[in-house]
Design a protein around this motif. Structure first.
Motif, short mmCIF file in Angstrom:
data_model
loop_
_atom_site.label_atom_id
_atom_site.label_comp_id
_atom_site.label_asym_id
_atom_site.label_seq_id
_atom_site.Cartn_x
_atom_site.Cartn_y
_atom_site.Cartn_z
N ASP A 72 10.94 118.04 123.14
CA ASP A 72 11.70 118.94 122.28
C ASP A 72 12.08 118.26 120.96
O ASP A 72 11.98 118.85 119.89
N VAL A 73 12.51 117.01 121.08
CA VAL A 73 12.87 116.25 119.87
C VAL A 73 11.62 115.99 119.03
O VAL A 73 11.61 116.18 117.81
N LEU A 74 10.55 115.59 119.71
CA LEU A 74 9.29 115.28 119.01
C LEU A 74 8.77 116.51 118.26
O LEU A 74 8.32 116.40 117.11
N ALA A 75 8.85 117.68 118.91
CA ALA A 75 8.37 118.91 118.24
C ALA A 75 9.13 119.12 116.93
O ALA A 75 8.53 119.44 115.90
N ARG A 76 10.44 118.89 116.96
CA ARG A 76 11.23 119.07 115.72
C ARG A 76 10.91 117.99 114.70
O ARG A 76 10.85 118.25 113.51
N GLU A 77 10.69 116.75 115.19
CA GLU A 77 10.34 115.68 114.25
C GLU A 77 9.01 115.97 113.56
O GLU A 77 8.86 115.80 112.35
N TRP A 78 8.03 116.42 114.33
CA TRP A 78 6.74 116.79 113.73
C TRP A 78 6.92 117.93 112.72
O TRP A 78 6.36 117.90 111.63
N ALA A 79 7.71 118.93 113.15
CA ALA A 79 7.88 120.11 112.30
C ALA A 79 8.60 119.74 111.00
O ALA A 79 8.20 120.17 109.91
N ASN A 80 9.63 118.89 111.11
CA ASN A 80 10.38 118.53 109.90
C ASN A 80 9.58 117.63 108.96
O ASN A 80 9.83 117.60 107.77
N ALA A 81 8.63 116.89 109.54
CA ALA A 81 7.83 115.97 108.71
C ALA A 81 6.64 116.68 108.08
O ALA A 81 5.92 116.08 107.28
N MET A 82 6.40 117.93 108.45
CA MET A 82 5.19 118.59 107.96
C MET A 82 5.24 118.83 106.45
O MET A 82 6.20 119.40 105.95
N GLU A 83 4.21 118.35 105.76
CA GLU A 83 4.06 118.68 104.34
C GLU A 83 2.80 119.52 104.29
O GLU A 83 1.73 119.05 104.68
N SER A 84 2.90 120.75 103.84
CA SER A 84 1.73 121.62 103.97
C SER A 84 0.54 121.12 103.15
O SER A 84 -0.60 121.40 103.48
N ARG A 85 0.80 120.31 102.12
CA ARG A 85 -0.33 119.81 101.33
C ARG A 85 -0.95 118.53 101.89
O ARG A 85 -1.66 117.82 101.20
N ARG A 86 -0.70 118.27 103.16
CA ARG A 86 -1.37 117.14 103.83
C ARG A 86 -2.61 117.60 104.58
O ARG A 86 -3.20 116.83 105.34
N GLY A 87 -2.99 118.86 104.46
CA GLY A 87 -4.24 119.32 105.06
C GLY A 87 -4.16 119.69 106.53
O GLY A 87 -5.12 119.53 107.27
N TYR A 88 -3.01 120.19 106.97
CA TYR A 88 -2.87 120.63 108.38
C TYR A 88 -3.84 121.76 108.70
O TYR A 88 -4.16 122.58 107.83
N GLY A 89 -4.27 121.85 109.96
CA GLY A 89 -5.05 122.98 110.43
C GLY A 89 -4.19 124.23 110.30
O GLY A 89 -2.96 124.16 110.45
N PRO A 90 -4.82 125.39 110.03
CA PRO A 90 -4.03 126.60 109.79
C PRO A 90 -3.13 127.00 110.96
O PRO A 90 -1.99 127.43 110.76
N GLY A 91 -3.64 126.82 112.20
CA GLY A 91 -2.82 127.16 113.37
C GLY A 91 -1.61 126.25 113.47
O GLY A 91 -0.47 126.69 113.60
N SER A 92 -1.86 124.95 113.39
CA SER A 92 -0.77 123.99 113.51
C SER A 92 0.28 124.20 112.42
O SER A 92 1.48 124.09 112.67
N ARG A 93 -0.19 124.50 111.21
CA ARG A 93 0.76 124.71 110.11
C ARG A 93 1.71 125.86 110.44
O ARG A 93 2.92 125.77 110.25
N ARG A 94 1.13 126.93 110.97
CA ARG A 94 1.98 128.11 111.29
C ARG A 94 2.96 127.79 112.41
O ARG A 94 4.14 128.15 112.35
N LEU A 95 2.46 127.11 113.46
CA LEU A 95 3.34 126.78 114.58
C LEU A 95 4.47 125.86 114.14
O LEU A 95 5.64 126.08 114.48
#
Ligand code: AR6
Ligand code: MG
Length: 305
Positions: A72-95
């Motif tokens: 649960d903590v990791l999911a939030r850490e990943w989500a908070n660290a997401m920069e959309s201009r780092r080339g995330y896959g479209p599905g992962s970016r939305r999730l």
């Protein structure tokens, strides 16, 4: 002298980041490569990495700071660290966007496809599990599963992650030929579709197949079932010769999801050959080296406890 365990940890994480950063301008053809150079995130003037390294770095820090991960903590850490201009896959970016806004990952991980994503996004970040639990298959397997499904619930997405973690832990010890290494992985995995792909590469033996043939027979797209076997083949083949530059030339020539294949292959290469086998002139150009190094050291210390 074979590399020390600490050099292999650093080698795996820096190999991943370098493979990612060197591959990034080639992903998805000339137009997206050009766009990445122009508007991609990261430190200008440096070798910039993408979502693969971003997620792996956050995970490595997470694992270095506790005895077991907290999904649960990791999911939030990943989500908070997401920069959309780092080339995330479209599905992962939305999730990740939905998780960052407060939704539970369990409520969103099957929202795009009913079975979840079978992209390579869980495999690309699985190397730290191979380092952390190299001697403990059960723990490795458990935590790969528990954290892969945050974004990749599909069995093929998760199986790909198991394979990368298993390959990295094997590369820490094994000095086998590429076909023996791939055969051992095929014997360990329960996933039929992956076994078939790995055995295809085993049948090539020591034949230096061309990048075009490897791409045609294994695949090189963003799907885990294609890019994971391709990365394992490239990583195993070129690690035998300690030839990182040759590995990246091969991966770039295969095409497709070049940065993620580079990241996964780089993590296997580095675990086997150590940080000393990575090209120093490229390493000095890499962005965020200090942070990555601190994360590698913390994970090393944690796994030595
Ligand atoms: N059914 C059909 N297509 C699918 C399915 C499915 N169940 N799952 C995935 N796809 P995604 P990732 C296709 O978006 O795995 C970045 O460059 C679909 O076209 O979950 O995190 C990363 O660095 C979907 O958009 O992303 C990786 O290299 C695509 O697979 C790469 O993208 C990727 O799945 C994948 O990242
Ligand atoms: Mg990618």
């Amino acid at each position: 002298m074979p590399p020390t365990r600490e050099e292999r940890f650093a080698g795996s994480l820096f190999g991943l980041a370098l493979g990612d950063a060197i591959g990034a301008p080639y992903e998805g053809g000339p137009l997206s490569g050009f766009l990445w150079q122009l508007i991609g995130a990261g430190e200008r003037g440096k070798l910039r990495w993408t979502d693969d390294t971003q997620m792996t770095m956050v995970l490595t820090e997470h694992l270095g700071a506790r005895s077991v991960p907290d999904p649960d903590v990791l999911a939030r850490e990943w989500a908070n660290a997401m920069e959309s201009r780092r080339g995330y896959g479209p599905g992962s970016r939305r999730l990740l966007t939905r998780i960052a806004s407060g939704e539970d990952w369990r409520d969103v991980n099957r929202s795009i496809w009913p079975e979840g994503s079978m992209g390579n996004g869980a495999a690309m970040r699985a190397a730290p599990f191979g380092l952390r639990w190299s001697e403990d298959r059960e723990a490795r397997s458990r935590w790969v599963y528990e954290t892969s499904r945050i974004t990749h619930a599909h069995p093929l997405g998760i199986d790909g992650a198991h394979l990368i973690a298993d390959a990295v832990s094997r590369a820490l010890h094994a000095e086998e030929s590429a076909p023996d290494f791939l055969e051992a992985l095929a014997e360990e995995t329960q996933s039929r579709p992956f076994v078939e792909k790995l055995r295809q590469a085993v049948r090539w033996g020591a034949d230096p197949v061309t990048p075009a043939r490897a791409a045609a027979e294994l695949g090189c797209s963003v799907l885990a079932l294609e890019s994971v076997p391709a990365a394992l083949y490239a990583g195993a083949r070129f690690a035998e010769r300690r030839d990182f530059d040759g590995m990246m030339r091969f991966i770039i020539a295969m095409g497709g999801d070049v940065d993620t294949i580079g990241a996964m292959a780089g993590s296997v290469f580095g675990a086997r050959c150590g940080v000393g086998a990575l090209p120093p002139e490229r390493l000095v150009e890499l962005e965020a080296k200090t942070r990555l190094e601190a994360a590698a050291i913390a994970l090393y210390k944690r796994s030595a406890q």
